[in-house]
Write an enzyme that holds these catalytic residues in place. Structure first.
Site, mmCIF file in Angstrom:
data_model
loop_
_atom_site.group_PDB
_atom_site.id
_atom_site.type_symbol
_atom_site.label_atom_id
_atom_site.label_comp_id
_atom_site.label_asym_id
_atom_site.label_seq_id
_atom_site.Cartn_x
_atom_site.Cartn_y
_atom_site.Cartn_z
ATOM 1 N N ASN A 82 0.750 -1.053 -0.117
ATOM 2 C CA ASN A 82 0.066 -0.015 -0.144
ATOM 3 C C ASN A 82 0.525 1.276 0.237
ATOM 4 O O ASN A 82 1.735 1.870 0.764
ATOM 5 C CB ASN A 82 -0.910 0.098 1.182
ATOM 6 C CG ASN A 82 -2.187 0.940 1.783
ATOM 7 O OD1 ASN A 82 -2.059 1.682 -0.117
ATOM 8 N ND2 ASN A 82 -2.356 1.350 2.495
ATOM 9 N N TRP A 83 1.216 1.775 -0.892
ATOM 10 C CA TRP A 83 2.309 3.209 -0.823
ATOM 11 C C TRP A 83 1.356 3.854 -1.033
ATOM 12 O O TRP A 83 2.204 4.964 0.081
ATOM 13 C CB TRP A 83 2.144 3.429 -2.861
ATOM 14 C CG TRP A 83 2.875 2.612 -3.433
ATOM 15 C CD1 TRP A 83 3.194 1.166 -3.371
ATOM 16 C CD2 TRP A 83 3.560 1.864 -4.657
ATOM 17 N NE1 TRP A 83 3.764 1.021 -3.908
ATOM 18 C CE2 TRP A 83 4.265 1.376 -5.121
ATOM 19 C CE3 TRP A 83 3.910 3.141 -5.587
ATOM 20 C CZ2 TRP A 83 4.835 0.811 -5.837
ATOM 21 C CZ3 TRP A 83 4.354 3.714 -6.660
ATOM 22 C CH2 TRP A 83 4.828 2.008 -7.420
ATOM 23 N N LYS A 84 0.089 4.210 -0.558
ATOM 24 C CA LYS A 84 -0.519 5.813 0.043
ATOM 25 C C LYS A 84 -0.195 6.426 -0.710
ATOM 26 O O LYS A 84 0.002 6.425 -1.782
ATOM 27 C CB LYS A 84 0.634 5.596 1.553
ATOM 28 C CG LYS A 84 -0.376 4.768 2.470
ATOM 29 C CD LYS A 84 0.115 4.855 3.981
ATOM 30 C CE LYS A 84 -0.167 3.218 5.048
ATOM 31 N NZ LYS A 84 -0.266 3.475 5.997
ATOM 32 N N GLY A 118 2.745 -1.135 4.645
ATOM 33 C CA GLY A 118 2.770 0.643 3.922
ATOM 34 C C GLY A 118 4.031 0.629 3.810
ATOM 35 O O GLY A 118 4.551 0.709 2.604
ATOM 36 N N SER A 174 2.515 -1.656 10.426
ATOM 37 C CA SER A 174 4.261 -1.514 11.194
ATOM 38 C C SER A 174 5.487 -3.124 10.436
ATOM 39 O O SER A 174 6.101 -3.466 11.221
ATOM 40 C CB SER A 174 4.287 -1.773 12.144
ATOM 41 O OG SER A 174 4.222 -0.023 12.919
ATOM 42 N N GLU A 204 -5.920 -5.106 10.362
ATOM 43 C CA GLU A 204 -4.608 -3.814 10.655
ATOM 44 C C GLU A 204 -5.377 -3.735 11.975
ATOM 45 O O GLU A 204 -6.127 -2.594 11.989
ATOM 46 C CB GLU A 204 -5.416 -3.189 9.378
ATOM 47 C CG GLU A 204 -4.205 -3.590 8.284
ATOM 48 C CD GLU A 204 -3.652 -2.586 6.965
ATOM 49 O OE1 GLU A 204 -2.325 -2.722 6.663
ATOM 50 O OE2 GLU A 204 -4.435 -1.791 6.628
ATOM 51 N N HIS A 229 -9.718 1.153 4.228
ATOM 52 C CA HIS A 229 -8.724 1.158 5.159
ATOM 53 C C HIS A 229 -8.968 2.482 6.499
ATOM 54 O O HIS A 229 -9.470 3.449 6.507
ATOM 55 C CB HIS A 229 -6.850 2.247 4.206
ATOM 56 C CG HIS A 229 -6.454 2.463 5.079
ATOM 57 N ND1 HIS A 229 -5.776 3.212 5.542
ATOM 58 C CD2 HIS A 229 -4.544 1.339 4.899
ATOM 59 C CE1 HIS A 229 -4.409 3.199 6.304
ATOM 60 N NE2 HIS A 229 -3.902 1.525 6.062
ATOM 61 N N GLY A 246 1.956 2.810 10.857
ATOM 62 C CA GLY A 246 2.979 4.211 11.081
ATOM 63 C C GLY A 246 3.223 4.075 12.904
ATOM 64 O O GLY A 246 3.967 4.865 12.745
HETATM 65 P P1 PGA Z 1 2.158 0.340 7.960
HETATM 66 O O1 PGA Z 1 0.892 1.072 7.338
HETATM 67 O O2 PGA Z 1 2.544 -0.520 7.346
HETATM 68 O O3 PGA Z 1 3.230 2.163 7.250
HETATM 69 O O4 PGA Z 1 2.413 0.095 8.990
HETATM 70 C C1 PGA Z 1 0.188 -0.361 6.925
HETATM 71 C C2 PGA Z 1 -0.876 0.155 6.318
HETATM 72 O O5 PGA Z 1 -1.563 1.287 6.602
HETATM 73 O O6 PGA Z 1 -1.436 -0.444 5.540
#
Ligand code: PGA
Length: 253
Positions: free
Chosen positions: A9-11, A232, A211, A165, A95, A171
């Protein structure tokens, strides 16, 4: 054994198209040598067409969003049909960052249906905001899953992937410990079974997200016994993601 599924998930990253191209190229190079792992990359809308190529069978492309509408006067929206027509195969839905921005279970359910009707795979994110000692979070999680899937026809259950999640682990510094991942992902499967059927629950892939990095990914798969990961930050970190994919691929269960 079915293959593990790793979804990046590149956001809202990276900041330039040139970097996006570098990330997808490097992801493909590693994915091509994996034996037990399918890889999906979900870039922002603007990079999707550049990331899709004849090599999309090596790394499938997903979207991070979709409209509930099929087309017409909806400024700023992109339909499931448009995404599918471009070759997008997955859509991340529900999400926590979208939920925090006001997306309701009802809207998520409509987006899931639009995605599935267009023939794509719905990657549906669920997870509790906090954990308590009394286990109230389990009821909250159960209700969230039930409401999110309300109205989704059971014939589509086979095209759903669940990404568990826990919001507090997204994060963050640390992921959830693998033993807790195992317990909670079983609970998520049980709720899915109650909504659809035992058969659907046996087939559905449950991923863990929050994470995940190249150091903890192998243990989360091995001990957490999940079918894959939603990643992420580490998915746009070229060296880290490369190591993560290799670490997951060598886990023997
Ligand atoms: P993260 O994000 O791996 O940076 O914690 C995961 C996500 O939000 O899908």
């Amino acid at each position: 054994m079915s293959k593990r599924l790793i979804i990046g998930n590149w956001k809202m990253n990276p900041p330039t198209l040139a970097e996006a191209k570098r990330i997808i190229r490097s992801t493909r190079t590693v994915a091509a040598i994996l034996e037990h792992t399918d890889v999906v990359a979900c870039p922002p809308y603007t990079y999707i067409s550049s990331c899709i190529s004849k090599k999309s069978h090596i790394v499938s492309i997903g979207s991070q969003a979709v409209s509930i509408h099929g087309g017409g006067a909806h400024t700023g929206e992109v339909s499931a049909g448009m995404l599918n027509d471009m070759g997008v195969q997955y859509v991340i839905l529900g999400h926590s960052e979208q939920r925090a921005a006001g997306e309701t279970d009802e809207i998520i359910s409509k987006r899931i249906i639009a995605t599935l009707e267009a023939g794509m795979i719905a990657v549906v994110c669920v997870g509790e905001k906090v954990r308590d000692e009394q286990g109230a979070y389990l009821d909250i999680l159960k209700d969230q899953i039930k409401h999110t899937f309300a109205g989704v026809p059971s014939k589509y259950a086979k095209n759903v992937v669940i990404a568990y999640e826990p919001v507090w682990a997204i994060g963050a510094q640390e992921a959830m410990i693998p033993e807790q991942v195992y317990e909670t992902s079983l609970f998520v499967k049980k709720v899915f079974s109650d909504i659809f059927s035992q058969e659907s629950a046996m087939k559905v892939k449950v991923l863990y997200g929050g994470s995940v990095n190249f150091r903890n990914a192998g243990d989360i798969i091995r001990v957490g016994k999940v079918d894959g990961l939603l990643v992420g930050r580490e998915s746009v970190n070229i060296p880290g993601f490369k190591e993560l994919l290799k670490a997951v691929d060598v886990v023997v269960l």
